[in-house]
Scaffold this motif. Structure first.
Motif, PDB file in Angstrom:
ATOM      1  N   LYS A  31      45.362 -21.702  54.613  1.00  0.00           N
ATOM      2  CA  LYS A  31      45.243 -22.981  55.304  1.00  0.00           C
ATOM      3  C   LYS A  31      45.859 -22.997  56.701  1.00  0.00           C
ATOM      4  CE  LYS A  31      44.692 -26.108  51.394  1.00  0.00           C
ATOM      5  NZ  LYS A  31      45.169 -27.361  50.758  1.00  0.00           N
ATOM      6  N   ARG A  32      46.755 -22.049  56.988  1.00  0.00           N
ATOM      7  CA  ARG A  32      47.401 -22.050  58.300  1.00  0.00           C
ATOM      8  C   ARG A  32      47.386 -20.682  58.962  1.00  0.00           C
ATOM      9  NH1 ARG A  32      53.221 -24.413  57.610  1.00  0.00           N
ATOM     10  NH2 ARG A  32      53.297 -23.744  59.787  1.00  0.00           N
ATOM     11  N   THR A  33      46.576 -19.778  58.430  1.00  0.00           N
ATOM     12  CA  THR A  33      46.578 -18.411  58.950  1.00  0.00           C
ATOM     13  C   THR A  33      45.176 -18.006  59.386  1.00  0.00           C
ATOM     14  OG1 THR A  33      48.374 -17.848  57.436  1.00  0.00           O
ATOM     15  CG2 THR A  33      47.207 -16.027  58.471  1.00  0.00           C
ATOM     16  N   ILE A  34      45.118 -17.367  60.545  1.00  0.00           N
ATOM     17  CA  ILE A  34      43.863 -16.937  61.141  1.00  0.00           C
ATOM     18  C   ILE A  34      43.890 -15.422  61.327  1.00  0.00           C
ATOM     19  CG2 ILE A  34      42.375 -17.082  63.190  1.00  0.00           C
ATOM     20  CD1 ILE A  34      42.407 -19.654  61.598  1.00  0.00           C
ATOM     21  N   SER A  35      42.809 -14.771  60.931  1.00  0.00           N
ATOM     22  CA  SER A  35      42.647 -13.343  61.167  1.00  0.00           C
ATOM     23  C   SER A  35      41.726 -13.136  62.348  1.00  0.00           C
ATOM     24  CB  SER A  35      42.073 -12.671  59.918  1.00  0.00           C
ATOM     25  OG  SER A  35      41.742 -11.321  60.180  1.00  0.00           O
ATOM     26  N   VAL A  36      42.157 -12.282  63.298  1.00  0.00           N
ATOM     27  CA  VAL A  36      41.327 -11.910  64.446  1.00  0.00           C
ATOM     28  C   VAL A  36      41.413 -10.400  64.593  1.00  0.00           C
ATOM     29  CG1 VAL A  36      40.786 -12.326  66.874  1.00  0.00           C
ATOM     30  CG2 VAL A  36      42.019 -14.066  65.569  1.00  0.00           C
ATOM     31  N   GLY A  37      40.416  -9.697  64.065  1.00  0.00           N
ATOM     32  CA  GLY A  37      40.472  -8.243  64.098  1.00  0.00           C
ATOM     33  C   GLY A  37      41.710  -7.744  63.379  1.00  0.00           C
ATOM     34  N   GLU A  38      42.550  -6.985  64.089  1.00  0.00           N
ATOM     35  CA  GLU A  38      43.764  -6.438  63.491  1.00  0.00           C
ATOM     36  C   GLU A  38      44.944  -7.404  63.553  1.00  0.00           C
ATOM     37  OE1 GLU A  38      45.189  -4.105  67.564  1.00  0.00           O
ATOM     38  OE2 GLU A  38      44.777  -2.985  65.730  1.00  0.00           O
ATOM     39  N   HIS A  39      44.722  -8.579  64.134  1.00  0.00           N
ATOM     40  CA  HIS A  39      45.802  -9.542  64.319  1.00  0.00           C
ATOM     41  C   HIS A  39      45.786 -10.591  63.211  1.00  0.00           C
ATOM     42  CE1 HIS A  39      46.059  -7.776  68.285  1.00  0.00           C
ATOM     43  NE2 HIS A  39      44.801  -8.122  68.519  1.00  0.00           N
ATOM     44  N   THR A  40      46.968 -11.007  62.801  1.00  0.00           N
ATOM     45  CA  THR A  40      47.126 -12.116  61.865  1.00  0.00           C
ATOM     46  C   THR A  40      48.002 -13.166  62.535  1.00  0.00           C
ATOM     47  OG1 THR A  40      46.925 -10.666  59.941  1.00  0.00           O
ATOM     48  CG2 THR A  40      47.941 -12.816  59.600  1.00  0.00           C
ATOM     49  N   LEU A  73      35.795 -21.455  56.429  1.00  0.00           N
ATOM     50  CA  LEU A  73      36.503 -22.724  56.306  1.00  0.00           C
ATOM     51  C   LEU A  73      36.924 -23.016  54.873  1.00  0.00           C
ATOM     52  CD1 LEU A  73      34.444 -25.013  58.721  1.00  0.00           C
ATOM     53  CD2 LEU A  73      36.569 -23.785  59.171  1.00  0.00           C
ATOM     54  N   VAL A  74      36.170 -22.515  53.916  1.00  0.00           N
ATOM     55  CA  VAL A  74      36.520 -22.746  52.508  1.00  0.00           C
ATOM     56  C   VAL A  74      37.904 -22.177  52.214  1.00  0.00           C
ATOM     57  CG1 VAL A  74      35.914 -22.223  50.126  1.00  0.00           C
ATOM     58  CG2 VAL A  74      34.110 -22.824  51.753  1.00  0.00           C
ATOM     59  N   THR A  75      38.154 -20.952  52.670  1.00  0.00           N
ATOM     60  CA  THR A  75      39.473 -20.333  52.476  1.00  0.00           C
ATOM     61  C   THR A  75      40.559 -21.123  53.189  1.00  0.00           C
ATOM     62  OG1 THR A  75      38.497 -18.139  52.232  1.00  0.00           O
ATOM     63  CG2 THR A  75      40.813 -18.228  52.841  1.00  0.00           C
ATOM     64  N   GLY A  76      40.202 -21.740  54.318  1.00  0.00           N
ATOM     65  CA  GLY A  76      41.167 -22.552  55.057  1.00  0.00           C
ATOM     66  C   GLY A  76      41.344 -23.944  54.503  1.00  0.00           C
ATOM     67  N   GLY A  77      40.606 -24.267  53.450  1.00  0.00           N
ATOM     68  CA  GLY A  77      40.714 -25.597  52.870  1.00  0.00           C
ATOM     69  C   GLY A  77      40.185 -26.684  53.785  1.00  0.00           C
ATOM     70  N   VAL A  78      39.197 -26.332  54.608  1.00  0.00           N
ATOM     71  CA  VAL A  78      38.658 -27.267  55.599  1.00  0.00           C
ATOM     72  C   VAL A  78      37.259 -27.698  55.159  1.00  0.00           C
ATOM     73  CG1 VAL A  78      38.008 -27.594  58.009  1.00  0.00           C
ATOM     74  CG2 VAL A  78      39.978 -26.156  57.434  1.00  0.00           C
ATOM     75  N   ASP A  79      37.107 -28.957  54.822  1.00  0.00           N
ATOM     76  CA  ASP A  79      35.801 -29.474  54.412  1.00  0.00           C
ATOM     77  C   ASP A  79      34.862 -29.566  55.607  1.00  0.00           C
ATOM     78  OD1 ASP A  79      36.749 -29.707  51.875  1.00  0.00           O
ATOM     79  OD2 ASP A  79      36.905 -31.905  51.876  1.00  0.00           O
ATOM     80  N   SER A 101      41.187 -32.933  60.158  1.00  0.00           N
ATOM     81  CA  SER A 101      40.445 -32.550  58.962  1.00  0.00           C
ATOM     82  C   SER A 101      40.859 -33.438  57.788  1.00  0.00           C
ATOM     83  CB  SER A 101      40.714 -31.081  58.626  1.00  0.00           C
ATOM     84  OG  SER A 101      40.339 -30.784  57.295  1.00  0.00           O
ATOM     85  N   VAL A 102      39.878 -33.940  57.051  1.00  0.00           N
ATOM     86  CA  VAL A 102      40.198 -34.816  55.918  1.00  0.00           C
ATOM     87  C   VAL A 102      40.796 -34.038  54.753  1.00  0.00           C
ATOM     88  CG1 VAL A 102      38.397 -36.485  56.538  1.00  0.00           C
ATOM     89  CG2 VAL A 102      37.862 -34.620  54.947  1.00  0.00           C
ATOM     90  N   SER A 103      40.652 -32.721  54.763  1.00  0.00           N
ATOM     91  CA  SER A 103      41.111 -31.920  53.632  1.00  0.00           C
ATOM     92  C   SER A 103      42.286 -31.006  53.958  1.00  0.00           C
ATOM     93  CB  SER A 103      39.959 -31.063  53.094  1.00  0.00           C
ATOM     94  OG  SER A 103      39.436 -30.227  54.116  1.00  0.00           O
ATOM     95  N   ASN A 104      42.532 -30.736  55.229  1.00  0.00           N
ATOM     96  CA  ASN A 104      43.653 -29.890  55.641  1.00  0.00           C
ATOM     97  C   ASN A 104      44.347 -30.583  56.809  1.00  0.00           C
ATOM     98  OD1 ASN A 104      45.422 -27.991  56.693  1.00  0.00           O
ATOM     99  ND2 ASN A 104      44.031 -26.264  56.404  1.00  0.00           N
ATOM    100  N   PRO A 105      45.462 -31.250  56.569  1.00  0.00           N
ATOM    101  CA  PRO A 105      46.107 -32.073  57.609  1.00  0.00           C
ATOM    102  C   PRO A 105      46.643 -31.300  58.803  1.00  0.00           C
ATOM    103  CG  PRO A 105      47.515 -31.876  55.667  1.00  0.00           C
ATOM    104  CD  PRO A 105      46.191 -31.287  55.296  1.00  0.00           C
TER     105      PRO A 105
END
Length: 455
Positions: free
Chosen positions: A122-131, A276-282, A296-300
């Motif tokens: 819900k709060r983590t983004i992957s960009v290539g080799e970066h987290t 978005l499903v993994t991020g809990g974002v509807d 987001s109504v599902s991920n504040p």
């Protein structure tokens, strides 16, 4: 950036268009640590692949049309577009944007990452080799062309491709009856191409006034554009150096041979790669599902702005700016800023231009209000006759009970200016009488306003 370890930020922004840049900069100025991510050249669609370069090309097409109106009235010969020169001029507006945007981020202390972003929680983004981990995340990834679902769809050019054509095809077809197809069709026709415009029903430019759309279609037919309404595209295939488009027009077989076929049949929120499903974002077909504060109504911890947002706002650059200002305020203060979508103007940069704001006539009729509809042919008015503009039309919808301006729809070469007068009046709550009483310079399109506003 060559960061390879996990990194935490106060804010992660996905997308470097106007919405993403505005929020990233505003938060960074208040001391937030900010990261921004984009898989495409930095700077967003509008400045590089949309509104701005399109308007450069449309401006040339407009000059050709205006010149033609004066042929035989003092102007001896028609002008012509040199496509290569025009594209070179267009490139002067776009070519330095990615680098200058990077420099802007560098100077502001915003960390930037080139690559495709996706949620891993819900709060983590992957960009290539970066987290990347964000206290807050803004999704501002814009829109992409909709999938049309016919055989050979992968052979279509998109709007990006049209704006980068080194050579204009002699015959070109545009699929879709929205403002992008209309604008590109007009540009191509004025530049000398044989143009076909294909739409799947009998109501192109559905968000504009149908009476004015009909008049615009007639004008575009005069310059050689062929409209194929109620037409379903079924197949696109290669044929030598060109393509064959096959479909059904009013139920009868249609076959067109073209050097290029361009997708102009709508865009959808660009969310497919975000997970978005993994991020809990509807989300739904309108985009990220947000509340009135664009959260987001599902991920504040997630907000969305611009074309990717499922808000009530139109997919227009001014709305991206409006929403980004609201998001920035809500992030930096509290959820207290709601975008005001009142009186959003829309403009199709054909020639004549078509502009719209507020209610349509049908919406006004259904509202239950007592209305007055002023439908005016202005072709013989001095303002438009002196430059040979025909048709020149306006439809203004007024509330008879209190003089409120409910809607305005303009078709002429000054529509971009007239619609902005209405935008100011409607957003500031001016009545028809107050706007009509405004003193505009004479003789200009503004000096005719009083005649459009009679109750």
């Amino acid at each position: 950036m060559n960061q390879t370890s996990d990194t935490t930020f106060d804010l992660i922004v996905l997308g470097t268009g106007s919405a993403g840049q505005n929020v990233a900069t505003a938060c960074r100025e208040q001391g937030w640590s900010v990261a921004i991510v984009d898989p495409r050249p930095f700077g967003g669609t509008c400045s590089q692949r949309g509104c701005d370069p399109k308007r450069v090309l449309a401006g040339a097409a407009e000059l050709i049309a205006r010149s033609r109106h004066f042929t035989g009235k003092g102007i001896q010969t028609e002008n012509a577009i040199d496509w290569a020169d025009l594209m070179a001029f267009k490139n002067t507006f776009t070519q330095g944007i990615p680098e200058s945007t990077e420099e802007k981020f560098e100077q502001a202390g915003i960390r930037y990452f080139h690559g495709t972003a996706s949620f891993t929680d819900k709060r983590t983004i992957s960009v290539g080799e970066h987290t990347l981990t964000g206290g807050k995340i803004l999704i501002a990834t814009g829109a992409r062309p909709a999938t049309l679902g016919f055989d050979g769809e992968e052979l279509l050019l998109h709007s990006d491709d049209f704006l980068d054509l080194e050579r204009l095809p002699k015959t070109i077809a545009f699929i879709g009856g929205g403002y992008i197809s209309f604008e590109f069709a007009h540009i191509a026709a004025e530049a000398g191409a044989k143009v076909h415009l294909i739409h799947n029903n009998d109501k192109p430019l559905k968000n504009f006034d149908p009476d004015l759309v009909q008049a615009l279609v007639g004008k575009m037919e005069e310059i050689g554009i062929t409209f194929h309404l109620n037409t379903q595209t079924e197949k696109l295939s290669r044929s030598g150096d060109g393509y064959v488009l096959e479909g059904k027009e009013d139920g009868k077989p249609l076959r067109l041979e073209c050097e290029a076929v361009v997708h102009g049949a709508g865009r959808i929120p660009n969310v497919d790669e975000l997970d978005l499903v993994t991020g809990g974002v509807d989300f739904d077909k309108k985009g990220v599902t947000v509340d009135e504060y664009l959260r987001s109504v599902s991920n504040p911890d997630v907000y969305a702005a611009g074309d990717v947002s499922g808000s009530p706002g139109l997919s227009l650059t001014p709305i991206a700016g409006l929403e980004s200002r609201a998001v920035a305020a809500n992030l930096l203060k509290t959820d207290s800023s709601k975008p005001d979508y009142t009186a959003t103007p829309s403009i199709a940069f054909t020639y004549p231009m078509l502009a719209s704001i507020g209610m349509s006539e049908a919406q006004a009729q259904a509202s239950g209000k007592e209305i007055k509809v002023n439908l005016l042919d202005m072709s013989d008015w001095y303002t438009y006759k002196r430059v040979g503009e025909k048709p020149s039309m306006a439809k203004v919808i007024l509330d008879k009970s209190d003089g409120t301006i409910l809607g305005a729809h303009i078709l002429n070469g000054e529509a971009e200016h007239l619609i902005n007068y209405f935008a100011i009046a409607m957003r500031q709550g001016m009545t028809a009488e107050q706007l009509g009483d405004t003193l505009f310079g004479y003789p200009t399109e503004g000096s005719d306003m009083t005649y459009l506003l009679e109750l």
